[in-house]
Motif scaffolding. Sequence first.
Motif, PDB file in Angstrom:
ATOM      1  N   LYS A 119      15.709 -26.394   1.164  1.00  0.00           N
ATOM      2  CA  LYS A 119      14.391 -26.969   0.886  1.00  0.00           C
ATOM      3  C   LYS A 119      13.616 -27.193   2.182  1.00  0.00           C
ATOM      4  O   LYS A 119      14.172 -27.220   3.267  1.00  0.00           O
ATOM      5  CB  LYS A 119      14.519 -28.267   0.118  1.00  0.00           C
ATOM      6  CG  LYS A 119      15.317 -29.334   0.843  1.00  0.00           C
ATOM      7  CD  LYS A 119      15.582 -30.520  -0.057  1.00  0.00           C
ATOM      8  CE  LYS A 119      16.534 -31.503   0.560  1.00  0.00           C
ATOM      9  NZ  LYS A 119      17.920 -31.101   0.578  1.00  0.00           N
ATOM     10  N   ALA A 120      12.318 -27.378   1.988  1.00  0.00           N
ATOM     11  CA  ALA A 120      11.420 -27.758   3.071  1.00  0.00           C
ATOM     12  C   ALA A 120      10.810 -29.102   2.697  1.00  0.00           C
ATOM     13  O   ALA A 120      10.295 -29.269   1.596  1.00  0.00           O
ATOM     14  CB  ALA A 120      10.336 -26.708   3.254  1.00  0.00           C
ATOM     15  N   ILE A 121      10.899 -30.056   3.592  1.00  0.00           N
ATOM     16  CA  ILE A 121      10.433 -31.417   3.337  1.00  0.00           C
ATOM     17  C   ILE A 121       9.276 -31.715   4.287  1.00  0.00           C
ATOM     18  O   ILE A 121       9.358 -31.426   5.477  1.00  0.00           O
ATOM     19  CB  ILE A 121      11.553 -32.451   3.589  1.00  0.00           C
ATOM     20  CG1 ILE A 121      12.795 -32.143   2.755  1.00  0.00           C
ATOM     21  CG2 ILE A 121      11.054 -33.873   3.372  1.00  0.00           C
ATOM     22  CD1 ILE A 121      12.641 -32.359   1.288  1.00  0.00           C
ATOM     23  N   LEU A 122       8.215 -32.306   3.753  1.00  0.00           N
ATOM     24  CA  LEU A 122       7.088 -32.742   4.571  1.00  0.00           C
ATOM     25  C   LEU A 122       6.862 -34.222   4.305  1.00  0.00           C
ATOM     26  O   LEU A 122       6.838 -34.654   3.147  1.00  0.00           O
ATOM     27  CB  LEU A 122       5.818 -31.959   4.205  1.00  0.00           C
ATOM     28  CG  LEU A 122       4.565 -32.338   4.988  1.00  0.00           C
ATOM     29  CD1 LEU A 122       4.682 -31.882   6.440  1.00  0.00           C
ATOM     30  CD2 LEU A 122       3.339 -31.751   4.335  1.00  0.00           C
ATOM     31  N   ALA A 123       6.709 -34.998   5.364  1.00  0.00           N
ATOM     32  CA  ALA A 123       6.427 -36.426   5.237  1.00  0.00           C
ATOM     33  C   ALA A 123       4.986 -36.687   5.652  1.00  0.00           C
ATOM     34  O   ALA A 123       4.555 -36.232   6.716  1.00  0.00           O
ATOM     35  CB  ALA A 123       7.377 -37.226   6.126  1.00  0.00           C
ATOM     36  N   THR A 124       4.242 -37.375   4.805  1.00  0.00           N
ATOM     37  CA  THR A 124       2.874 -37.749   5.134  1.00  0.00           C
ATOM     38  C   THR A 124       2.516 -39.053   4.433  1.00  0.00           C
ATOM     39  O   THR A 124       3.013 -39.328   3.338  1.00  0.00           O
ATOM     40  CB  THR A 124       1.862 -36.647   4.737  1.00  0.00           C
ATOM     41  OG1 THR A 124       0.541 -37.089   5.098  1.00  0.00           O
ATOM     42  CG2 THR A 124       1.900 -36.322   3.267  1.00  0.00           C
ATOM     43  N   GLY A 125       1.669 -39.821   5.073  1.00  0.00           N
ATOM     44  CA  GLY A 125       1.161 -41.038   4.462  1.00  0.00           C
ATOM     45  C   GLY A 125      -0.135 -40.796   3.699  1.00  0.00           C
ATOM     46  O   GLY A 125      -0.652 -41.695   3.053  1.00  0.00           O
ATOM     47  N   SER A 126      -0.651 -39.578   3.769  1.00  0.00           N
ATOM     48  CA  SER A 126      -1.915 -39.247   3.123  1.00  0.00           C
ATOM     49  C   SER A 126      -1.662 -38.589   1.769  1.00  0.00           C
ATOM     50  O   SER A 126      -1.155 -37.476   1.684  1.00  0.00           O
ATOM     51  CB  SER A 126      -2.730 -38.298   4.005  1.00  0.00           C
ATOM     52  OG  SER A 126      -3.820 -37.780   3.294  1.00  0.00           O
ATOM     53  N   ARG A 127      -2.057 -39.268   0.723  1.00  0.00           N
ATOM     54  CA  ARG A 127      -1.897 -38.723  -0.628  1.00  0.00           C
ATOM     55  C   ARG A 127      -2.696 -37.426  -0.785  1.00  0.00           C
ATOM     56  O   ARG A 127      -2.213 -36.459  -1.364  1.00  0.00           O
ATOM     57  CB  ARG A 127      -2.338 -39.772  -1.643  1.00  0.00           C
ATOM     58  CG  ARG A 127      -2.132 -39.409  -3.074  1.00  0.00           C
ATOM     59  CD  ARG A 127      -2.529 -40.601  -3.972  1.00  0.00           C
ATOM     60  NE  ARG A 127      -2.223 -40.359  -5.335  1.00  0.00           N
ATOM     61  CZ  ARG A 127      -1.021 -40.565  -5.915  1.00  0.00           C
ATOM     62  NH1 ARG A 127      -0.022 -41.009  -5.187  1.00  0.00           N
ATOM     63  NH2 ARG A 127      -0.835 -40.312  -7.179  1.00  0.00           N
ATOM     64  N   GLU A 128      -3.913 -37.405  -0.269  1.00  0.00           N
ATOM     65  CA  GLU A 128      -4.744 -36.214  -0.401  1.00  0.00           C
ATOM     66  C   GLU A 128      -4.143 -35.027   0.342  1.00  0.00           C
ATOM     67  O   GLU A 128      -4.146 -33.906  -0.154  1.00  0.00           O
ATOM     68  CB  GLU A 128      -6.166 -36.490   0.097  1.00  0.00           C
ATOM     69  CG  GLU A 128      -7.120 -35.383  -0.270  1.00  0.00           C
ATOM     70  CD  GLU A 128      -8.576 -35.776  -0.104  1.00  0.00           C
ATOM     71  OE1 GLU A 128      -9.412 -34.915  -0.397  1.00  0.00           O
ATOM     72  OE2 GLU A 128      -8.878 -36.901   0.311  1.00  0.00           O
ATOM     73  N   LEU A 129      -3.598 -35.267   1.530  1.00  0.00           N
ATOM     74  CA  LEU A 129      -2.930 -34.192   2.269  1.00  0.00           C
ATOM     75  C   LEU A 129      -1.733 -33.668   1.488  1.00  0.00           C
ATOM     76  O   LEU A 129      -1.530 -32.458   1.383  1.00  0.00           O
ATOM     77  CB  LEU A 129      -2.494 -34.673   3.655  1.00  0.00           C
ATOM     78  CG  LEU A 129      -1.747 -33.663   4.518  1.00  0.00           C
ATOM     79  CD1 LEU A 129      -2.593 -32.434   4.805  1.00  0.00           C
ATOM     80  CD2 LEU A 129      -1.285 -34.323   5.820  1.00  0.00           C
ATOM     81  N   ALA A 130      -0.961 -34.566   0.901  1.00  0.00           N
ATOM     82  CA  ALA A 130       0.204 -34.148   0.122  1.00  0.00           C
ATOM     83  C   ALA A 130      -0.206 -33.230  -1.035  1.00  0.00           C
ATOM     84  O   ALA A 130       0.419 -32.186  -1.268  1.00  0.00           O
ATOM     85  CB  ALA A 130       0.947 -35.373  -0.414  1.00  0.00           C
ATOM     86  N   TYR A 131      -1.263 -33.594  -1.752  1.00  0.00           N
ATOM     87  CA  TYR A 131      -1.705 -32.769  -2.879  1.00  0.00           C
ATOM     88  C   TYR A 131      -2.339 -31.458  -2.414  1.00  0.00           C
ATOM     89  O   TYR A 131      -2.172 -30.420  -3.061  1.00  0.00           O
ATOM     90  CB  TYR A 131      -2.638 -33.555  -3.803  1.00  0.00           C
ATOM     91  CG  TYR A 131      -1.856 -34.428  -4.755  1.00  0.00           C
ATOM     92  CD1 TYR A 131      -1.245 -33.881  -5.882  1.00  0.00           C
ATOM     93  CD2 TYR A 131      -1.686 -35.782  -4.509  1.00  0.00           C
ATOM     94  CE1 TYR A 131      -0.497 -34.667  -6.744  1.00  0.00           C
ATOM     95  CE2 TYR A 131      -0.939 -36.574  -5.367  1.00  0.00           C
ATOM     96  CZ  TYR A 131      -0.345 -36.003  -6.483  1.00  0.00           C
ATOM     97  OH  TYR A 131       0.406 -36.782  -7.331  1.00  0.00           O
ATOM     98  N   ASP A 132      -3.059 -31.476  -1.291  1.00  0.00           N
ATOM     99  CA  ASP A 132      -3.599 -30.230  -0.742  1.00  0.00           C
ATOM    100  C   ASP A 132      -2.470 -29.260  -0.397  1.00  0.00           C
ATOM    101  O   ASP A 132      -2.525 -28.070  -0.723  1.00  0.00           O
ATOM    102  CB  ASP A 132      -4.424 -30.496   0.522  1.00  0.00           C
ATOM    103  CG  ASP A 132      -5.778 -31.119   0.249  1.00  0.00           C
ATOM    104  OD1 ASP A 132      -6.221 -31.139  -0.924  1.00  0.00           O
ATOM    105  OD2 ASP A 132      -6.401 -31.587   1.230  1.00  0.00           O
ATOM    106  N   VAL A 133      -1.443 -29.778   0.270  1.00  0.00           N
ATOM    107  CA  VAL A 133      -0.304 -28.930   0.656  1.00  0.00           C
ATOM    108  C   VAL A 133       0.416 -28.428  -0.587  1.00  0.00           C
ATOM    109  O   VAL A 133       0.798 -27.250  -0.676  1.00  0.00           O
ATOM    110  CB  VAL A 133       0.651 -29.684   1.604  1.00  0.00           C
ATOM    111  CG1 VAL A 133       1.958 -28.931   1.802  1.00  0.00           C
ATOM    112  CG2 VAL A 133      -0.032 -29.936   2.944  1.00  0.00           C
ATOM    113  N   TYR A 134       0.588 -29.282  -1.568  1.00  0.00           N
ATOM    114  CA  TYR A 134       1.217 -28.909  -2.840  1.00  0.00           C
ATOM    115  C   TYR A 134       0.482 -27.720  -3.471  1.00  0.00           C
ATOM    116  O   TYR A 134       1.094 -26.719  -3.847  1.00  0.00           O
ATOM    117  CB  TYR A 134       1.213 -30.129  -3.766  1.00  0.00           C
ATOM    118  CG  TYR A 134       1.648 -29.858  -5.179  1.00  0.00           C
ATOM    119  CD1 TYR A 134       2.997 -29.703  -5.503  1.00  0.00           C
ATOM    120  CD2 TYR A 134       0.712 -29.772  -6.211  1.00  0.00           C
ATOM    121  CE1 TYR A 134       3.392 -29.472  -6.810  1.00  0.00           C
ATOM    122  CE2 TYR A 134       1.107 -29.541  -7.515  1.00  0.00           C
ATOM    123  CZ  TYR A 134       2.447 -29.392  -7.810  1.00  0.00           C
ATOM    124  OH  TYR A 134       2.840 -29.155  -9.101  1.00  0.00           O
TER     125      TYR A 134
END
Length: 146
Positions: A119-134
């Motif tokens: 797997k590849a794991i990304l950690a971010t505190g930004s909800r919008e960044l997480a959904y953009d990357v998703y």
Amino acid sequence: MEASRQLTNDLAFILGWYTGDGSCGDNSVTIYLGVDNNYQPLIDAVKREFNINATSDIRGNMRPVYIYSVIVRHLIKGMIPGVALTKKVPKEILHATDSIKLSFLNGLWEADGYIDDQKAILATGSRELAYDVYRMLLHLGCIASI
């Protein structure tokens, strides 16, 4: 150098790394790496993209990379405003070619992610960044979850 420019793989890579671990001062951009990170790909991308010699030193357990240029600072801050909790993928990246998207994700993963055998794991505190990357990963054919 102009205040806006054509997206290249190098610029996307720099923007990805900045999104994960960057900040702007009055006259510069700083991207923070761990002391064990290979910083040379970032230094090389800055040289190719902006014809600027970025510098680096070691500060405790960090290896900041400094890009001293008001114009580069203006360009990057214009494309990626905000702080860690409010950062998002620039719309120019979201609508770019797959190659540009992959370069951005490569830089972002260098900053805030890791990859193992499964797997590849990304950690971010930004909800919008997480959904953009998703959404980017789904577009690229990757199975992703938040």
